[in-house]
Design a protein around this motif. Structure first.
Motif, PDB file in Angstrom:
ATOM      1  N   ASN A 196       0.812  -1.226   0.000  1.00  0.00           N
ATOM      2  CA  ASN A 196       0.000   0.000   0.000  1.00  0.00           C
ATOM      3  C   ASN A 196       0.846   1.277   0.000  1.00  0.00           C
ATOM      4  OD1 ASN A 196      -2.422  -1.602   0.232  1.00  0.00           O
ATOM      5  ND2 ASN A 196      -1.978  -1.812   2.428  1.00  0.00           N
ATOM      6  N   ILE A 197       1.904   1.275  -0.792  1.00  0.00           N
ATOM      7  CA  ILE A 197       2.751   2.477  -0.830  1.00  0.00           C
ATOM      8  C   ILE A 197       2.268   3.481  -1.867  1.00  0.00           C
ATOM      9  CG2 ILE A 197       4.786   1.261   0.010  1.00  0.00           C
ATOM     10  CD1 ILE A 197       5.837   1.200  -2.849  1.00  0.00           C
ATOM     11  N   TRP A 198       1.401   3.056  -2.785  1.00  0.00           N
ATOM     12  CA  TRP A 198       0.923   3.945  -3.846  1.00  0.00           C
ATOM     13  C   TRP A 198      -0.518   4.378  -3.585  1.00  0.00           C
ATOM     14  CZ3 TRP A 198       4.093   6.089  -7.214  1.00  0.00           C
ATOM     15  CH2 TRP A 198       5.280   5.436  -7.571  1.00  0.00           C
ATOM     16  N   LYS A 199      -0.794   5.652  -3.860  1.00  0.00           N
ATOM     17  CA  LYS A 199      -2.161   6.156  -3.787  1.00  0.00           C
ATOM     18  C   LYS A 199      -2.374   7.166  -4.905  1.00  0.00           C
ATOM     19  CE  LYS A 199      -4.096   7.011   0.177  1.00  0.00           C
ATOM     20  NZ  LYS A 199      -4.428   7.643   1.472  1.00  0.00           N
ATOM     21  N   MET A 200      -3.415   6.937  -5.700  1.00  0.00           N
ATOM     22  CA  MET A 200      -3.735   7.846  -6.792  1.00  0.00           C
ATOM     23  C   MET A 200      -4.631   8.971  -6.268  1.00  0.00           C
ATOM     24  SD  MET A 200      -5.311   6.887 -10.529  1.00  0.00           S
ATOM     25  CE  MET A 200      -5.233   8.068 -11.882  1.00  0.00           C
ATOM     26  N   LEU A 250      -2.357  20.830  -2.685  1.00  0.00           N
ATOM     27  CA  LEU A 250      -2.568  19.471  -2.196  1.00  0.00           C
ATOM     28  C   LEU A 250      -3.542  19.474  -1.031  1.00  0.00           C
ATOM     29  CD1 LEU A 250       1.162  18.318  -2.144  1.00  0.00           C
ATOM     30  CD2 LEU A 250      -0.473  18.141  -4.010  1.00  0.00           C
ATOM     31  N   GLU A 251      -4.525  18.576  -1.111  1.00  0.00           N
ATOM     32  CA  GLU A 251      -5.465  18.338  -0.008  1.00  0.00           C
ATOM     33  C   GLU A 251      -5.391  16.848   0.322  1.00  0.00           C
ATOM     34  OE1 GLU A 251      -9.278  19.751  -1.218  1.00  0.00           O
ATOM     35  OE2 GLU A 251      -8.590  21.796  -1.611  1.00  0.00           O
ATOM     36  N   LEU A 252      -4.332  16.475   1.006  1.00  0.00           N
ATOM     37  CA  LEU A 252      -4.029  15.065   1.209  1.00  0.00           C
ATOM     38  C   LEU A 252      -5.024  14.362   2.134  1.00  0.00           C
ATOM     39  CD1 LEU A 252      -0.142  15.307   1.472  1.00  0.00           C
ATOM     40  CD2 LEU A 252      -1.529  14.670  -0.513  1.00  0.00           C
ATOM     41  N   GLU A 253      -5.748  15.141   2.975  1.00  0.00           N
ATOM     42  CA  GLU A 253      -6.729  14.511   3.844  1.00  0.00           C
ATOM     43  C   GLU A 253      -7.859  13.879   3.034  1.00  0.00           C
ATOM     44  OE1 GLU A 253      -6.288  17.850   3.830  1.00  0.00           O
ATOM     45  OE2 GLU A 253      -4.720  18.055   5.345  1.00  0.00           O
ATOM     46  N   THR A 254      -8.162  14.483   1.878  1.00  0.00           N
ATOM     47  CA  THR A 254      -9.248  13.981   1.021  1.00  0.00           C
ATOM     48  C   THR A 254      -8.734  13.375  -0.272  1.00  0.00           C
ATOM     49  OG1 THR A 254      -9.504  16.213   0.096  1.00  0.00           O
ATOM     50  CG2 THR A 254     -10.910  15.635   1.964  1.00  0.00           C
ATOM     51  N   ASP A 255      -7.398  13.215  -0.400  1.00  0.00           N
ATOM     52  CA  ASP A 255      -6.787  12.628  -1.596  1.00  0.00           C
ATOM     53  C   ASP A 255      -7.138  13.419  -2.850  1.00  0.00           C
ATOM     54  OD1 ASP A 255      -5.755  10.674   0.033  1.00  0.00           O
ATOM     55  OD2 ASP A 255      -7.369   9.234  -0.395  1.00  0.00           O
ATOM     56  N   ILE A 256      -7.089  14.761  -2.739  1.00  0.00           N
ATOM     57  CA  ILE A 256      -7.459  15.636  -3.856  1.00  0.00           C
ATOM     58  C   ILE A 256      -6.303  16.614  -4.116  1.00  0.00           C
ATOM     59  CG2 ILE A 256      -8.968  17.565  -4.517  1.00  0.00           C
ATOM     60  CD1 ILE A 256     -11.270  16.130  -3.167  1.00  0.00           C
ATOM     61  N   VAL A 257      -6.078  16.910  -5.401  1.00  0.00           N
ATOM     62  CA  VAL A 257      -5.211  18.022  -5.789  1.00  0.00           C
ATOM     63  C   VAL A 257      -6.038  18.997  -6.611  1.00  0.00           C
ATOM     64  CG1 VAL A 257      -3.079  16.694  -5.743  1.00  0.00           C
ATOM     65  CG2 VAL A 257      -4.402  16.795  -7.852  1.00  0.00           C
TER      66      VAL A 257
END
Length: 334
Positions: A266-270, A325-332
């Protein structure tokens, strides 16, 4: 400060002052330094208050192996000035190359890897440059490490403090586009390459992770943000990925049963991109601001309408855009 040094068939340098506060509007200023000569496929990295430039390919297609040090000064009277000087490295230097990767290790050390050398051969040799205290001279030495990543070009090297240097992707000797991840562990005792193994099942269906000409930028939380690039068919990309280095197990915790490398899950996240949609691109440049939450992306090769001077519909882009970057919601957001 954003600094853009030259490019294919160009011989110019541009800077834009950002400052400590976020600015949505930037003003580019052309700096007439005269040297180094124009080139592309070079690396230019920040070490402390200096820029260190190495190699590249000039407009006659000749690979180079010169090392330059640049100093940017901002003053109220003179504005922004940039001065370059050729670094004294004595008689030892890496073979000439372009499309290699580079990053700094600390405030006086830089590492390069791979690239395209003479006769178009891809290289896999790592070199370290150790700079003197005043940055007037430096010493190159080749690292002989086994095992090590295969030869490649168009890949990325990114230093993560406390972890090491992460290598990702690129184009291999067989012209295949790669998706392997390697970690160069740096210690006072030794330097060691370790391949990071992961399951492709973690990648969403229909999504292609292998790429060349992408950017890999250190962002908040010691993670890598991978953007763009192109695949083996030269299809350009506009996707954002986070490579979470914190999920890579330590070497001591790894089971000895797997001799190929360290297994990481689980090292990758799109990430989902919202807002403005830039052109898909490759061989662009990107850097994060001091907060690690905003990314500046400039230029690169994009798909465009076929022009008489542009073969295959390829064109170079001069757009600078901002990614939040909005990493809490996985959004850019662009």
């Amino acid at each position: 400060m954003l600094v853009f040094f030259t490019g294919r068939d160009l011989d110019d340098t541009w800077v834009a002052y950002i400052g400590n506060d976020f600015q949505r509007t930037l003003k580019w200023q052309k700096v007439n330094s005269g040297i180094p000569n124009g080139r592309f496929g070079h690396t230019c990295i920040v070490i402390g208050d200096y820029l260190v430039l190495f190699g590249g390919i000039n407009d006659r297609g000749i690979r180079q192996n010169d090392t330059w040090v640049g100093k940017v000064v901002v003053s109220e009277n003179l504005g922004i000035t940039l001065s370059w000087r050729l670094l004294d490295v004595r008689s030892i230097a890496p073979p000439p190359r372009g499309a290699h990767a580079a990053c700094c290790i600390d405030k006086s050390t830089m590492v390069i890897h791979g690239g395209i050398g003479l006769y178009g051969l891809r290289m896999g040799d790592p070199w370290i440059l150790e700079l003197s205290e005043n940055f007037c001279s430096g010493t190159w030495r080749e690292l002989v490490i086994h095992p090590s990543p295969p030869a490649r070009s168009g890949h990325t090297l990114t230093c993560i403090e406390g972890t090491g240097i992460v290598l990702f992707g690129g184009r291999g000797s067989g012209y295949d586009v790669l998706h392997d991840v390697w970690l160069l562990q740096v210690s006072e005792v030794e330097l060691k390459w370790i391949q990071i193994l992961y399951n492709l099942q973690d990648i969403p269906a229909g999504v292609s992770l292998p790429r060349v000409g992408h950017s890999a930028t250190l962002i908040l939380g010691g993670r890598l943000l991978i953007y763009g690039g192109e695949d083996s068919q030269r299809h350009r990309k506009d996707d954002f990925w986070v490579l979470d280095v914190s999920k890579i197990p330590s070497n001591k915790a790894q089971s000895p049963l797997n001799s190929r490398g360290l297994q990481a899950n689980n090292i990758w996240k799109m990430l989902k991109a919202k807002g403005y949609k830039p052109y898909r691109r490759s061989f662009h440049r990107a850097c994060a601001d001091h907060s690690g939450c905003r990314l500046y992306v400039f230029g690169g090769m994009v798909d465009g309408l076929l022009q008489p001077a542009e073969a295959y519909g390829l064109r170079f882009d001069g757009e600078l855009f901002l990614v939040k970057l909005e990493l809490e919601t996985d959004i850019v957001r662009c």
